[in-house]
Design a protein around this motif. Structure first.
Motif, PDB file in Angstrom:
ATOM      1  N   ALA A 144       0.833  -1.205   0.000  1.00 47.13           N
ATOM      2  CA  ALA A 144       0.000   0.000   0.000  1.00 47.13           C
ATOM      3  C   ALA A 144       0.869   1.257   0.000  1.00 47.13           C
ATOM      4  N   GLU A 145       2.195   1.063   0.203  1.00 50.00           N
ATOM      5  CA  GLU A 145       3.094   2.211   0.275  1.00 50.00           C
ATOM      6  C   GLU A 145       4.388   1.943  -0.477  1.00 50.00           C
ATOM      7  N   PHE A 146       4.821   2.923  -1.242  1.00 46.71           N
ATOM      8  CA  PHE A 146       6.160   2.919  -1.838  1.00 46.71           C
ATOM      9  C   PHE A 146       6.756   4.294  -1.599  1.00 46.71           C
ATOM     10  N   GLY A 188       9.230   3.275   7.549  1.00 45.84           N
ATOM     11  CA  GLY A 188      10.072   2.106   7.265  1.00 45.84           C
ATOM     12  C   GLY A 188       9.480   1.115   6.275  1.00 45.84           C
ATOM     13  N   LEU A 189       8.198   0.822   6.441  1.00 44.49           N
ATOM     14  CA  LEU A 189       7.567  -0.189   5.596  1.00 44.49           C
ATOM     15  C   LEU A 189       7.530   0.238   4.125  1.00 44.49           C
ATOM     16  N   GLY A 190       7.179   1.499   3.905  1.00 42.21           N
ATOM     17  CA  GLY A 190       7.111   2.015   2.545  1.00 42.21           C
ATOM     18  C   GLY A 190       8.488   2.180   1.928  1.00 42.21           C
ATOM     19  N   PRO A 205      -2.218   8.205   7.281  1.00 41.50           N
ATOM     20  CA  PRO A 205      -1.072   8.167   8.191  1.00 41.50           C
ATOM     21  C   PRO A 205      -1.238   6.955   9.109  1.00 41.50           C
ATOM     22  N   ASN A 206      -0.151   6.272   9.466  1.00 42.40           N
ATOM     23  CA  ASN A 206      -0.291   5.054  10.282  1.00 42.40           C
ATOM     24  C   ASN A 206      -0.593   5.403  11.732  1.00 42.40           C
ATOM     25  N   ASP A 207      -0.729   4.377  12.521  1.00 48.05           N
ATOM     26  CA  ASP A 207      -0.875   4.490  13.978  1.00 48.05           C
ATOM     27  C   ASP A 207      -2.176   5.154  14.415  1.00 48.05           C
ATOM     28  N   LEU A 238     -13.153   3.725   4.017  1.00 44.57           N
ATOM     29  CA  LEU A 238     -12.433   4.133   2.819  1.00 44.57           C
ATOM     30  C   LEU A 238     -11.077   3.425   2.710  1.00 44.57           C
ATOM     31  N   ARG A 239     -10.475   3.155   3.875  1.00 43.60           N
ATOM     32  CA  ARG A 239      -9.179   2.487   3.847  1.00 43.60           C
ATOM     33  C   ARG A 239      -9.311   1.045   3.375  1.00 43.60           C
ATOM     34  N   LEU A 240     -10.368   0.376   3.813  1.00 43.63           N
ATOM     35  CA  LEU A 240     -10.607  -0.994   3.336  1.00 43.63           C
ATOM     36  C   LEU A 240     -10.855  -0.970   1.828  1.00 43.63           C
ATOM     37  N   ASN A 293       5.390  -9.901   8.005  1.00 46.49           N
ATOM     38  CA  ASN A 293       4.850  -9.152   9.142  1.00 46.49           C
ATOM     39  C   ASN A 293       5.862  -8.068   9.543  1.00 46.49           C
ATOM     40  N   HIS A 294       5.356  -6.868   9.874  1.00 42.38           N
ATOM     41  CA  HIS A 294       6.272  -5.776  10.244  1.00 42.38           C
ATOM     42  C   HIS A 294       6.059  -5.253  11.658  1.00 42.38           C
ATOM     43  N   THR A 295       5.191  -5.882  12.427  1.00 43.51           N
ATOM     44  CA  THR A 295       4.984  -5.341  13.775  1.00 43.51           C
ATOM     45  C   THR A 295       4.561  -6.402  14.779  1.00 43.51           C
ATOM     46  N   THR A 344      16.049 -10.800   7.427  1.00 44.78           N
ATOM     47  CA  THR A 344      16.490  -9.508   7.955  1.00 44.78           C
ATOM     48  C   THR A 344      16.451  -8.462   6.847  1.00 44.78           C
ATOM     49  N   ASN A 345      15.873  -7.315   7.177  1.00 47.11           N
ATOM     50  CA  ASN A 345      15.757  -6.211   6.208  1.00 47.11           C
ATOM     51  C   ASN A 345      17.117  -5.766   5.691  1.00 47.11           C
ATOM     52  N   GLY A 346      17.076  -4.979   4.657  1.00 47.67           N
ATOM     53  CA  GLY A 346      18.283  -4.357   4.129  1.00 47.67           C
ATOM     54  C   GLY A 346      17.884  -3.069   3.418  1.00 47.67           C
ATOM     55  N   GLU A 355       5.814   6.411  20.957  1.00 51.90           N
ATOM     56  CA  GLU A 355       6.255   6.133  22.332  1.00 51.90           C
ATOM     57  C   GLU A 355       7.217   4.951  22.398  1.00 51.90           C
ATOM     58  N   TYR A 356       6.968   3.903  21.593  1.00 54.97           N
ATOM     59  CA  TYR A 356       7.849   2.729  21.712  1.00 54.97           C
ATOM     60  C   TYR A 356       9.264   3.010  21.209  1.00 54.97           C
ATOM     61  N   LYS A 357       9.390   4.021  20.323  1.00 53.79           N
ATOM     62  CA  LYS A 357      10.718   4.377  19.823  1.00 53.79           C
ATOM     63  C   LYS A 357      11.475   5.266  20.827  1.00 53.79           C
ATOM     64  N   LYS A 416      10.149  -4.357  20.738  1.00 52.65           N
ATOM     65  CA  LYS A 416       9.104  -3.533  20.133  1.00 52.65           C
ATOM     66  C   LYS A 416       9.381  -3.146  18.681  1.00 52.65           C
ATOM     67  N   GLU A 417      10.617  -2.861  18.337  1.00 55.45           N
ATOM     68  CA  GLU A 417      10.934  -2.451  16.960  1.00 55.45           C
ATOM     69  C   GLU A 417      11.192  -3.709  16.143  1.00 55.45           C
ATOM     70  N   ALA A 418      10.364  -3.939  15.134  1.00 56.36           N
ATOM     71  CA  ALA A 418      10.504  -5.183  14.375  1.00 56.36           C
ATOM     72  C   ALA A 418      11.917  -5.326  13.822  1.00 56.36           C
ATOM     73  N   SER A 419      12.387  -4.305  13.159  1.00 60.65           N
ATOM     74  CA  SER A 419      13.743  -4.362  12.616  1.00 60.65           C
ATOM     75  C   SER A 419      14.429  -3.009  12.740  1.00 60.65           C
ATOM     76  N   GLY A 420      13.813  -2.010  12.107  1.00 59.80           N
ATOM     77  CA  GLY A 420      14.507  -0.745  11.910  1.00 59.80           C
ATOM     78  C   GLY A 420      15.308  -0.870  10.621  1.00 59.80           C
ATOM     79  N   THR A 421      15.376   0.217   9.859  1.00 64.07           N
ATOM     80  CA  THR A 421      16.214   0.220   8.661  1.00 64.07           C
ATOM     81  C   THR A 421      17.085   1.473   8.650  1.00 64.07           C
TER      82      THR A 421
HETATM   83  O1  NBX Z   1       8.583  -1.553   9.050  1.00 67.82           O
HETATM   84  C1  NBX Z   1       8.173  -0.720  10.123  1.00 67.82           C
HETATM   85  C2  NBX Z   1       8.683  -1.293  11.424  1.00 67.82           C
HETATM   86  O2  NBX Z   1       8.230  -0.516  12.511  1.00 67.82           O
HETATM   87  C3  NBX Z   1      10.200  -1.283  11.384  1.00 67.82           C
HETATM   88  O3  NBX Z   1      10.731  -1.868  12.535  1.00 67.82           O
HETATM   89  C4  NBX Z   1      10.666  -2.050  10.145  1.00 67.82           C
HETATM   90  O4  NBX Z   1      12.051  -1.901   9.986  1.00 67.82           O
HETATM   91  C5  NBX Z   1       9.983  -1.532   8.893  1.00 67.82           C
HETATM   92  C6  NBX Z   1      10.336  -2.346   7.665  1.00 67.82           C
HETATM   93  O5  NBX Z   1      10.193  -3.699   7.919  1.00 67.82           O
HETATM   94  N1  NBX Z   1       6.724  -0.580  10.094  1.00 67.82           N
HETATM   95  C7  NBX Z   1       6.166   0.472   9.469  1.00 67.82           C
HETATM   96  O6  NBX Z   1       6.847   1.314   8.915  1.00 67.82           O
HETATM   97  N2  NBX Z   1       4.795   0.512   9.449  1.00 67.82           N
HETATM   98  C8  NBX Z   1       4.066   1.450   8.835  1.00 67.82           C
HETATM   99  O7  NBX Z   1       4.567   2.391   8.248  1.00 67.82           O
HETATM  100  C9  NBX Z   1       2.593   1.310   8.841  1.00 67.82           C
HETATM  101  C10 NBX Z   1       1.857   1.883   7.820  1.00 67.82           C
HETATM  102  C11 NBX Z   1       0.479   1.781   7.829  1.00 67.82           C
HETATM  103  C12 NBX Z   1      -0.162   1.125   8.863  1.00 67.82           C
HETATM  104  C13 NBX Z   1       0.582   0.559   9.887  1.00 67.82           C
HETATM  105  C14 NBX Z   1       1.954   0.653   9.876  1.00 67.82           C
HETATM  106  N3  NBX Z   1      -1.513   1.027   8.869  1.00 67.82           N
END
Ligand code: NBX
Length: 828
Positions: free
Chosen positions: A83-85, A131-133, A282-284, A292-294, A369-371, A476-478, A565-567, A664-669
């Protein structure tokens, strides 16, 4: 000449179009015929657009040859659904891939133009949160460079992630109208538009051959139009595609309303349809209940699957071998509705029997999975889901019934586990659990760092792991060394290339070859000079964006990432306030001068995160204006952190803050981008930090804090933050200082929500980790004083960061999950 500019092997017939003269001619032609301007009256944007078109033209042939080769070879194609690039600016990267930066620079300068100024004109497409995008963007760069057939499928949001400004220390959101001046990198393909149904109901009927079938009668139909952008691999003939979908009103639909004489109604429907791809969420923010998001998710997934089925037909292949042609990766659960949609397309539209369709589906999909945060897991209220996707709900019920039958045999008599596994959460209001759909419909499930993958197996997805242990793996991410080193840090690139050649750009593991130079005084001196030059560049950006002047000889201590907060950005804030308190109490205290640099966006609805920004800027405001400390400590918050800003930040950083609570942080990049650019990490045993430390060595990594195991143990025992506060006099004083309103002009209520939460709940255990964090910073302070030792550690961080290239990650996905191979492009 930078590494980016070094010449490349390009076949003769291409080279002529890459000569300086023809580049100049093409540029002037675009200025005249595309922009309708002459050099004399052209705006900066006209000049940028003309250059972008000139460069795009030079990608078209290989782009064309790439799809022709993939079609002819019927090559297994990776479809990366996201959903994100978060692509970042294209121009610089495309020049780098083509190897024409140098010629273009000269061509422009012969026309009296400055390439760097044109590069700055580009409005970056912020089609992602963080990070995900960005991971998706690094991955498609690596896929192209490794010559793997791949398509990135996503959404062409009209408005990307909001533009952040800081007013009176608070985040203010503004819309991101990135398409305002047009996007020269995309090509619209109206001929490949598809139709997507939404809403309505289903009907059962028997077809002509007596087969029981279901018909979906939608409430509305929306058209999906693809916009393609070229993704050139680095110095190879492969140019893959990023295909983003835009929603439009269907003509048929308009006609229908129009013919009833309701012109304005028809126009209104058009507007409603086009809302679908209007804006990135925006996430979170509470992901629940956003109809609309669905619709957005379903829209782009349905478009993409229909597109793949079209390609399958075009290649002359039967739908029943779909899984042989495509490996689909689900970037988190956002596209996981694809599991039900592929089933629907196969069963309802291509008349494939259920069992066969299910087989194809499972062999096609895999899920990342990213979280681990349970509150971030996507689930849709059942009734909302039924309203938008009635047919899919039926299919999900059927998938669930069959799955739970299998689970009941596996976990004989264990009905609580069955309830936990179900695709439907029935503990209260009913929900569809998207992660469960992704797990059941995929043949592989992966976490994004080793710790994260272990915790998935142990906690979040433990029931699935118990059932299918072989599905689980860790990847592991890169990050791509093209954008994050060659392009962002040309000075370092040039030095490295001089010492070991330019092989590192395509094979980052070769960066190891600079390790012996860590003890070479001349190399170290250059390394230091480069870091200093990068710091001066960043300092001028900071001055431009914030008006704050920083000392390039102070240590640049950086934390850039989404605010959460988790960061724990507020852990850093507490420590900065403590340093301030120390300096104020002991006027002559000898501390290493530091510039604390923050950047990142808070989700607009996430009040605590916005208050964290205010806390940082408020502390900064006091410190930056206090003559007693301002030469020793500075605090800067860079507004609107983005890929563009990141390219300036990572190369200038000396200390990388990676301080999330363990687990808490899945990976971090970002942590990887810093290490590659020679920053040392101060970090917890979380995500990929652990692997970075393993690679670079524990003596060149500043470790602090509880481990994930210790976090669990402490929580089990009953965590009482006050116990930690009582033990630490300095922390106590700092908290009192904030609470008293010292940093908020006497407003003692302002930060109460943050402070009270720390004292009473502290779910991210800042108080438990504070001591260890502060002590670690004292070690950093000491270490920085030995310039030579610090430089050596910096070089070693870069030299040993070979693992963190997305090329390595993509190689692993190809081997272990996708079974995809490189397919060299045949030139015509
Ligand atoms: O994905 C992130 C994680 O928090 C990082 O630890 C990880 O390195 C990174 C890549 O694997 N997750 C992330 O960026 N999530 C979102 O941006 C996100 C976007 C939309 C949403 C929920 C989360 N509904």
């Amino acid at each position: 000449m930078s590494a980016a500019d070094s010449s490349v092997a390009h076949p003769e017939h291409d080279r002529s179009s890459l000569s300086r003269e023809s580049l100049k001619r093409a540029f002037l032609d675009h200025l005249l015929y595309t922009q309708g301007k002459s050099l004399e009256i052209a705006s900066k944007n006209d000049l940028y657009q003309s250059l972008a078109h000139t460069v795009r033209d030079r990608l078209v042939r290989s782009w064309f040859d790439t799809s022709a080769t993939h079609q002819k070879r019927n090559a297994r194609t990776v479809a990366y659904l996201s959903a994100e690039f978060l692509m970042g600016p294209y121009l610089g990267n495309n020049l780098l891939s083509l190897g024409i930066s140098h010629e273009i620079r000269l061509a422009m300068s012969e026309l009296g133009l400055d390439l760097d100024e044109l590069l700055r004109q580009e409005e970056e497409p912020g089609l992602g949160n963080g990070g995900l995008g960005r991971l998706a963007a690094c991955f498609i760069d690596s896929l192209a460079t490794l010559e793997v057939p791949a398509i990135g499928y996503g959404i062409r949001y009209e408005y990307g992630i909001f533009y952040q400004t800081i007013m009176d220390g608070w985040q203010v959101e503004n819309t991101d109208a990135w398409l305002r001046y047009g996007n020269p990198w995309e090509i619209q393909h109206a001929e490949w538009a598809v139709q997507v149904k939404l809403g309505g109901h289903t009907e059962q009927y028997t077809d002509d051959s007596g087969r029981f079938r279901v018909r979906w009668v939608p409430e509305k139909t929306v058209a999906g139009v693809p916009f393609d952008s070229p993704i050139p691999g680095y110095r190879v003939d492969t140019t893959n595609t990023l295909r983003l979908w835009r929603a439009e009103a269907t003509e048929a639909f308009d006609f229908h309303t129009f013919n009833r004489g309701d012109y304005l109604g028809a126009v209104n429907k058009k507007v409603t349809s086009e809302n679908l791809t209007k804006v990135l969420y925006p996430n979170d923010e509470s992901v629940q209940g956003k109809e609309l998001r669905l619709e957005q998710q379903y829209f782009f997934v349905s478009c993409s699957l229909q597109d793949m089925l079209r390609l399958q037909q075009h290649r002359g292949q039967p739908v029943t071998s779909f899984h042989k042609s495509f490996a689909i990766q689900l970037n988190d659960t956002h596209p996981s509705i694809g599991v039900a949609e592929l089933m629907r397309l196969l069963i309802d539209e291509h008349l494939v029997p259920w069992d066969r369709a299910w087989d194809i589906t499972r062999q096609t999909f895999s899920y990342t999975n990213h979280t681990l945060l349970p509150e971030a897991l996507e689930r849709w209220p059942l009734e909302l889901f039924r309203r938008v996707l009635p047919r899919h709900l039926e299919i999900i019920f059927e998938i669930n019934a069959r799955f739970l039958n299998e689970a009941r045999i596996h976990f004989f008599g264990d009905e609580t586990r069955i309830a936990r596994l179900s695709l439907i959460d029935e503990s209260g209001e009913r929900y569809v659990r998207m992660a469960h759909l992704a797990c059941v419909g995929s043949h592989a499930i992966n976490g994004v760092a080793d710790l994260h993958s272990e915790l998935l197996k142990r906690d979040l997805l433990k029931d699935f792991y118990a059932m299918w242990p072989d599905k689980f793996t860790s990847m592991t991410n890169g990050v791509t060394p093209r954008r994050w080193v060659a392009l962002s840090n040309p000075r370092m690139g040039k030095l490295v290339t001089r010492c070991i050649g330019d092989g590192w750009i395509k094979d980052w593991s070769r960066i190891r070859e600079i390790e012996p130079y860590a003890d070479d005084a001349a190399f170290a001196a250059e390394w230091r000079a480069i870091k200093r030059a990068n710091k001066i560049d960043l300092a001028s950006l900071l001055l431009r964006k914030t008006g704050i002047k920083v000392d390039p000889d102070s240590m640049f201590d950086v934390q850039v990432k989404r605010i959460h907060e988790y960061k724990r950005q507020h852990l850093s804030a507490l420590h900065i306030a403590a340093l301030y308190h120390r300096v104020k109490s002991q006027r002559n205290l000898d501390i290493t001068p530091r510039t604390f640099i923050f950047g990142g966006k808070a989700a607009p609805g996430y009040m605590r995160a916005k208050l964290m920004i205010k806390l940082i800027t408020a502390i900064g405001d006091v410190i930056n204006h206090d003559p007693d400390v301002r030469d020793r400590i500075k605090v800067v918050f860079i507004p609107n952190f983005s890929v563009t800003v990141g390219q300036c930040v990572y190369p200038a950083a000396e200390l990388s803050e990676q301080i999330s609570l363990a687990g808490k942080e899945a990976s971090g990049t970002g942590n990887m981008k810093f290490a590659m650019n020679g920053a040392l990490t101060i970090g917890t045993m979380d995500g990929a930090n652990i692997e970075i430390r393993d690679e670079v060595g524990e003596d060149v990594f500043f470790l602090f804090g509880l481990t994930a195991e210790e976090v669990y143990a402490l929580r089990r025992e009953g965590y009482r933050p006050m116990d930690f506060l009582r033990r630490d006099g300095e922390l106590h004083a700092v908290i009192e200082l904030i609470r008293s309103g010292f940093f908020s002009r006497g407003d003692s209520a302002l930060f109460a929500p943050l402070i009270d939460d720390l004292l009473n709940h502290d779910p991210y255990m800042l108080l438990a980790d504070y001591d260890s964090y502060a002590a670690c910073h004292s070690r950093v302070d000491q270490a920085y004083r030995d310039t030579q030792a610090w430089t050596r550690m910096s070089i070693l961080n870069t030299a040993r960061s070979g693992k963190f290239s997305s090329d390595r990650a993509i190689g692993e996905y190809c081997d272990r999950i996708w079974k995809a191979r490189a397919v060299p492009v045949e030139k015509r």
